[in-house]
Design a protein around this motif. Structure first.
Motif, PDB file in Angstrom:
ATOM      1  N   TYR A   1       0.751  -1.346   0.064  1.00  0.00           N
ATOM      2  CA  TYR A   1      -0.005  -0.015  -0.044  1.00  0.00           C
ATOM      3  C   TYR A   1       0.834   1.211   0.106  1.00  0.00           C
ATOM      4  O   TYR A   1       0.414   2.238  -0.418  1.00  0.00           O
ATOM      5  CB  TYR A   1      -0.788  -0.045   1.392  1.00  0.00           C
ATOM      6  CG  TYR A   1      -1.853  -1.179   1.308  1.00  0.00           C
ATOM      7  CD1 TYR A   1      -3.149  -1.149   0.636  1.00  0.00           C
ATOM      8  CD2 TYR A   1      -1.732  -2.220   1.980  1.00  0.00           C
ATOM      9  CE1 TYR A   1      -3.909  -2.109   1.013  1.00  0.00           C
ATOM     10  CE2 TYR A   1      -2.307  -3.461   2.149  1.00  0.00           C
ATOM     11  CZ  TYR A   1      -3.490  -3.309   1.764  1.00  0.00           C
ATOM     12  OH  TYR A   1      -4.410  -4.184   1.729  1.00  0.00           O
TER      13      TYR A   1
ATOM     14  N   ARG B   1       2.886   3.771  -2.649  1.00  0.00           N
ATOM     15  CA  ARG B   1       1.955   4.019  -3.702  1.00  0.00           C
ATOM     16  C   ARG B   1       1.364   2.451  -3.491  1.00  0.00           C
ATOM     17  O   ARG B   1       1.842   1.512  -3.441  1.00  0.00           O
ATOM     18  CB  ARG B   1       2.328   4.158  -4.974  1.00  0.00           C
ATOM     19  CG  ARG B   1       2.712   5.618  -4.966  1.00  0.00           C
ATOM     20  CD  ARG B   1       1.727   6.575  -5.248  1.00  0.00           C
ATOM     21  NE  ARG B   1       2.057   8.138  -5.323  1.00  0.00           N
ATOM     22  CZ  ARG B   1       2.268   8.933  -4.782  1.00  0.00           C
ATOM     23  NH1 ARG B   1       2.241   8.748  -3.384  1.00  0.00           N
ATOM     24  NH2 ARG B   1       2.549  10.243  -4.914  1.00  0.00           N
ATOM     25  N   GLU B   2      -0.089   2.346  -3.671  1.00  0.00           N
ATOM     26  CA  GLU B   2      -0.907   1.443  -3.798  1.00  0.00           C
ATOM     27  C   GLU B   2      -0.402   0.486  -4.867  1.00  0.00           C
ATOM     28  O   GLU B   2      -0.587   0.798  -6.056  1.00  0.00           O
ATOM     29  CB  GLU B   2      -2.400   1.441  -3.851  1.00  0.00           C
ATOM     30  CG  GLU B   2      -3.243   0.307  -3.339  1.00  0.00           C
ATOM     31  CD  GLU B   2      -4.583   0.656  -3.260  1.00  0.00           C
ATOM     32  OE1 GLU B   2      -5.461   0.496  -4.089  1.00  0.00           O
ATOM     33  OE2 GLU B   2      -4.873   0.990  -2.093  1.00  0.00           O
ATOM     34  N   ARG B   3      -0.245  -0.826  -4.681  1.00  0.00           N
ATOM     35  CA  ARG B   3       0.330  -1.890  -5.836  1.00  0.00           C
ATOM     36  C   ARG B   3      -1.076  -2.805  -6.187  1.00  0.00           C
ATOM     37  O   ARG B   3      -0.937  -3.637  -5.629  1.00  0.00           O
ATOM     38  CB  ARG B   3       1.283  -2.537  -5.394  1.00  0.00           C
ATOM     39  CG  ARG B   3       2.779  -1.871  -5.447  1.00  0.00           C
ATOM     40  CD  ARG B   3       3.069  -1.330  -6.618  1.00  0.00           C
ATOM     41  NE  ARG B   3       3.306  -2.639  -7.612  1.00  0.00           N
ATOM     42  CZ  ARG B   3       4.460  -3.357  -7.766  1.00  0.00           C
ATOM     43  NH1 ARG B   3       5.342  -3.000  -7.189  1.00  0.00           N
ATOM     44  NH2 ARG B   3       4.456  -4.240  -8.692  1.00  0.00           N
TER      45      ARG B   3
ATOM     46  N   GLU C   1       8.055   6.035 -10.516  1.00  0.00           N
ATOM     47  CA  GLU C   1       7.714   7.032  -9.518  1.00  0.00           C
ATOM     48  C   GLU C   1       7.710   6.216  -7.942  1.00  0.00           C
ATOM     49  O   GLU C   1       8.076   6.417  -7.071  1.00  0.00           O
ATOM     50  CB  GLU C   1       6.407   7.749  -9.568  1.00  0.00           C
ATOM     51  CG  GLU C   1       5.937   8.519  -8.602  1.00  0.00           C
ATOM     52  CD  GLU C   1       4.373   8.974  -8.524  1.00  0.00           C
ATOM     53  OE1 GLU C   1       4.043   9.838  -7.929  1.00  0.00           O
ATOM     54  OE2 GLU C   1       3.572   8.307  -9.315  1.00  0.00           O
ATOM     55  N   HIS C   2       7.142   4.971  -8.208  1.00  0.00           N
ATOM     56  CA  HIS C   2       6.812   4.116  -6.957  1.00  0.00           C
ATOM     57  C   HIS C   2       8.283   3.711  -6.572  1.00  0.00           C
ATOM     58  O   HIS C   2       8.734   3.708  -5.428  1.00  0.00           O
ATOM     59  CB  HIS C   2       6.032   2.917  -7.441  1.00  0.00           C
ATOM     60  CG  HIS C   2       5.976   2.067  -6.255  1.00  0.00           C
ATOM     61  ND1 HIS C   2       6.784   1.158  -5.739  1.00  0.00           N
ATOM     62  CD2 HIS C   2       4.919   2.132  -5.223  1.00  0.00           C
ATOM     63  CE1 HIS C   2       6.163   0.229  -4.796  1.00  0.00           C
ATOM     64  NE2 HIS C   2       5.205   1.065  -4.238  1.00  0.00           N
TER      65      HIS C   2
ATOM     66  N   LEU D   1       2.916  12.005   2.053  1.00  0.00           N
ATOM     67  CA  LEU D   1       2.367  10.945   1.827  1.00  0.00           C
ATOM     68  C   LEU D   1       1.293  10.811   3.156  1.00  0.00           C
ATOM     69  O   LEU D   1       1.660  11.293   4.286  1.00  0.00           O
ATOM     70  CB  LEU D   1       3.118   9.597   1.723  1.00  0.00           C
ATOM     71  CG  LEU D   1       4.137   9.666   0.422  1.00  0.00           C
ATOM     72  CD1 LEU D   1       5.014   8.546   0.414  1.00  0.00           C
ATOM     73  CD2 LEU D   1       3.404   9.737  -0.719  1.00  0.00           C
TER      74      LEU D   1
END
Length: 951
Positions: A299, A302-304, A362-363, A420
């Motif tokens: 999560y 960033r959420e995968r 980005e992640h 975040l």
């Protein structure tokens, strides 16, 4: 299926229960640790009461504590405690001798021995019965063994060593470990405790003066670090618990913080229940905390979604964590980390590798600090547990603290830096935290090095300092002289070390200031830079653009704008930097005038809060803070608007002083730019033809039409400043496009005027739905009346319907339409009959004019040109010819329309060999793309079948 609200309350309740259960355990352990060990030693109850009095040749079989090490290879030593014979527990020496008497001299006996120099270090030895000395053991009273001594502490000063057996405290025999602790703790601070000990075969008494205060720095670091993790977990749980990513992070942070609080302990101070509870919760909390952080990585940051589709992946690390915790509780040692922690990391990395295609750049950028910190920390811990037994104990103790601090810092940095989880930590706060942390590390390093040097001064030679000489000798000197000399050395070293650490601290602070944009700009350099720009650039556009960019760079601001006004408040120029393209500094005219009126009499900086409400709202929404006017004597020339600094710090007087100086310089430069503009306007009158050409070019299509199924590109290059060629597009909806190309007889200005008339007539007729022939039929009478005698216009018109893939073409004395047919890989000429516009007023023109239509296929290409293309000549007076155009079209049909257009014009220019154009050159390329929505064009027909005469 639970609702989001139900899941949130489930999380809050479960997290609260976990906190209410574990936090008291951690606090009690912390209290016991901080209020214990005032004699600076740790002891535990000896497992046996039989001491070995003579060395025995034996071979070690196994160790219940250590998987590595060779200390037990020396055999059974004096001072070891005998626990069992062949697995049978023996309580007295008589029991041991009785068990040995049953064996033959040649038999091998297994003896379990406890080494008292380490905590619960039990080794099994194999020995030949005949090799055992006749009397090698004796009974001792109940005792506790010392397994840790704080270096330099009260017990160390009293001469106590690890491995010593304490059997009497203050003259009272010890019954068990709790009783021994009670005897120690009932002694008041500052009093003396008498320890009766056994060191091997030698009894002696040690007098330990109890410390008044016991602070172990490593324990303090563990506690501070643990509380930091717990605080972060509590904040995420109850402040950001509504976010799914915050929930596993909150569990992970709290559990890791709890394990850090339990890591330093005093088992002998705890009751049996608390000791068992600590044993059952330390390692499960640690491993489950690591598993929760792995779970959170699906999560955060960033959420995968690709990984979350497989539900089991979220919890894949928890079974390993449970197994690892069970093994750690059973064995109660650090060696389980050698297998369980790498297994969890490898499993998690394997899952991430399998789903690597779903990861974005980005992640990867956001999670890089956490990933690299975690991998580095895990590697250091693995190395320390495996091969770090020779390292100093301080390093082994502090390593988990440093790793956990770095990992927590990586999480907090990622959350705060990229805002975040809805957390916004300002740069000012980040800078203050980083600077404070750095200075704390510098001070800690300075104190540690100075303490290390002071502790090592016992090995320094003696120094005698007098007014006449300095003597360094190994001979003993008086205590006063020795203390005086060593104090001088320590003072000199402290001064040198402080200078070194001061320099290191300044270097680190300078790096932190650069990182957070806190460096002070050089006012003299900035003023010189702007002066150079203002004396070199005279164009108002370039001047304002350069001023904005350089001022923003020197002042380190996020956004800046410069507005320049002419007389009566008319905006002359506007430049801005730091704004998004769709959020330019574009105030309505009324707001510009309002800003002008507000600043006409203002001579210093003005906060946007004091402006008109509409202007204030617009500037505030775009992030601007202050407005600074620019005056030249009594004339208002413009203003500078500045936004927040990159460091998010407040503006200081020196910033406004710099803006004031810059405004005075800018006033002179702006007035010079106005004068330069006036001169430029006068010069423009000398270039009327160039302006006329620009007007003509602007009258041609400025952008290509967007038609479904068609790729269109056109261009027209006049032979002189202005020309008589024309091309235009008339679009009907999304799928119908009419393309016209015209060529006026003659060249120059007259041809350009006739071309503009043709353009106007066709544009008027295009409002009706007409075919190319109908357009020409209606345009001819009009143009015949307007054209001079002897003048005419050739034209070619094509109407495309991309839905039916049908085209209709009419020609008024112009070059043919070139059609590349992709299905047959051929180029054909479409030449309907027709007279040029203006040659005949009516009947003859209508009789001769015909129209053709046909169906085209995908990848077909149509080419419309003027005679300036095929009639272009080189230095040998040879023409370019229509064959060359058809050759280019056939062999480069796969190019895009714009590429085909540019290629034809380039080939004609290259063919001319640098000669000036003799005639205007116009090219329009129409390429068929896509698939028809209603029908397919004929696939096996000839030219005659594909093209028919219109009716």
């Amino acid at each position: 299926m639970k609702s989001p609200t139900q899941r949130l309350w489930t999380f809050w309740i479960s997290f609260s229960l976990l906190v209410l259960f574990l936090l008291p355990v951690a606090l009690k352990n912390t209290y016991n640790k901080l209020n214990s060990g005032i004699d600076h030693n740790l002891f535990a109850m000896a497992l046996g009461r039989i001491m070995v009095t003579a060395p025995v040749q034996a071979k070690a079989r196994q160790s219940s504590l250590e998987l590595f090490g060779a200390e037990h290879s020396k055999g059974i030593q004096v001072g070891d405690l005998l626990l069992s014979v062949n697995g049978e527990r023996v309580k007295t020496s008589r029991d041991a001798y009785f068990a040995l008497a049953k064996l033959k001299s040649w038999q091998i006996v297994r003896l379990n021995i406890q080494r008292t120099r380490k905590y619960r270090y039990v080794v099994a030895f194999d020995a030949r019965v005949g090799d055992l000395p006749r009397e090698f053991i004796r009974d001792i009273p109940p005792s506790v063994y010392v397994y840790h001594i704080l270096e330099g502490g009260a017990s160390d000063r009293a001469g106590i060593q690890t491995g010593d057996l304490i059997h009497r405290i203050n003259g009272e025999e010890i019954r068990d470990e709790a009783h021994a602790d009670f005897l120690v703790r009932r002694t008041l601070a500052g009093e003396v405790v008498d320890y009766d000990l056994l060191r091997g075969l030698d009894p002696f008494t040690a007098q330990v003066k109890m410390a008044r205060l016991n602070i172990v720095f490593s324990d303090i670091l563990f506690f501070l670090c643990g509380f930091a993790w717990i605080a972060a977990g509590l904040l995420l749980a109850f402040w950001r618990g509504r976010l799914r990513a915050a929930r596993p992070l909150a569990f992970g942070f709290f559990l890791i913080g709890f394990s850090l609080l339990l890591f330093p302990s005093r088992d002998h101070l705890d009751h049996g229940f608390l000791r068992s509870l600590r044993r059952l919760t330390l390692w499960p909390a640690f491993y489950l905390g690591i598993a929760a952080l792995f779970h959170a990585s699906y999560y955060f940051p960033r959420e995968r979604r690709d990984m979350l589709r497989v539900t089991l992946l979220r919890y894949i690390c928890y079974p390993i964590a449970v197994i690892a915790a069970a093994v750690a509780v059973a064995r109660w040692n650090l060696e389980t980390l050698l297998f369980t922690l790498p297994a969890m990391f490898l499993l998690h990395l394997a899952v991430r590798f399998w789903f690597r295609s779903g990861s974005t750049s980005e992640h990867a950028r956001l999670e890089a600090p956490i990933v690299w910190t975690g991998l580095t920390g895990a590697g250091l811990v693995f190395f320390a547990v495996s091969w770090g037994r020779g390292l100093p104990r301080e390093i082994l103790v502090l390593l988990p603290v440093l790793v956990s601090v770095a990992l927590l810092g990586a999480y907090l940095y990622t959350i705060g830096r990229h805002r975040l989880l809805g957390v916004s930590i300002g740069l000012v706060t980040q800078y203050s935290l980083m600077a404070t942390l750095w200075m704390g590390l510098v001070v800690l390093g300075f104190g540690s090095v100075l303490n290390w040097f002071a502790a090592g001064m016992v090995d320094l030679p003696n120094v005698r300092l007098t007014s006449s000489f300095i003597e360094v000798t190994d001979e003993p000197v008086s205590l006063g002289v020795q203390s005086h000399g060593r104090n001088l050395i320590l003072m000199f070293f402290a001064i040198t070390l402080s200078a070194l650490f001061f320099y290191v601290g300044r270097l680190g602070l300078a790096g932190i200031r650069r990182r957070f944009h806190r460096t002070d700009y050089n006012l003299h350099k900035a003023a010189s830079d702007l002066s150079e720009l203002m004396t070199r650039v005279v164009s108002l556009e370039e001047l304002t653009c350069g001023m904005v960019s350089r001022m923003a760079e020197h002042m380190n601001v996020k956004r800046m704008g410069l507005l320049v006004y002419r007389d009566e408040g008319h905006l002359a120029c506007l430049q801005s930097i730091g704004l998004a393209r769709d959020a330019a500094l574009d105030l309505p005219e009324a707001e510009y005038r309002s800003l002008h009126q507000a600043l006409r009499t203002c001579r210093s900086e003005l906060c946007v809060d004091y402006l008109d409400a509409a202007v204030k709202q617009r500037l505030t929404d775009q992030g601007f803070k202050y407005v600074f006017p620019i005056h030249s004597k009594e004339r208002f020339l413009g203003c500078v608007v500045v936004g927040e600094k990159r460091s998010e710090a407040t503006y200081r007087p020196r910033d406004f002083s710099f803006l004031s100086t810059t405004a005075r310089q800018a006033a002179v430069a702006i007035e010079n730019a106005f004068l330069y503009e006036q001169v430029s306007v006068q010069e423009r009158w000398k270039h009327e033809l160039a302006l006329a050409r620009q007007i003509q070019v602007s009258s041609l299509p400025q952008q290509e039409p967007e038609v479904v199924g068609l790729d269109v590109a056109g261009a027209s290059h006049p032979a002189h400043e202005v020309g008589g060629d024309y091309y235009g597009y008339f679009q009907e909806g999304d799928s119908v496009l009419s393309v016209f190309v015209g060529d006026v007889s003659g060249k120059g200005t007259s041809a350009a005027l006739y071309m503009s008339k043709l353009q106007g007539v066709l544009a008027t007729l295009a409002t009706e739905t007409l075919s190319p022939r109908e357009m020409f039929d209606k345009a001819n009478p009009i143009l015949s009346r307007e054209l001079d005698k002897g003048s005419f216009i050739s034209a070619l018109g094509v109407r495309f319907d991309s839905v039916t893939r049908r085209f209709t073409v009419a020609r008024a004395g112009h070059q043919p339409l070139l059609w590349y047919r992709a299905q047959f890989n051929e180029v054909v000429q479409i030449k309907p009959d027709g007279l040029a516009l203006g040659l005949d007023h009516g009947p003859l023109f209508d009789q001769v004019m015909t129209e053709k239509f046909g169906h085209y296929s995908v990848d077909d290409v149509f080419l419309l040109i003027s005679d300036g293309i095929d009639e272009a000549s080189d230095r040998e007076h040879q023409t370019f010819g229509l064959d060359r155009v058809m050759h280019i079209l056939k062999h480069h049909h796969d190019l895009r329309a714009s590429e085909m257009r540019d290629l034809i014009l380039s080939e004609v220019e290259q063919f001319a060999g640098g000669l000036d154009r003799a005639d205007d050159q116009t090219v329009v390329v129409v390429r068929a793309t896509g698939v028809s929505k209603t029908e397919e064009a004929p696939t096996h027909v000839g030219v005659d079948a594909a093209v028919s005469d219109g009716q």
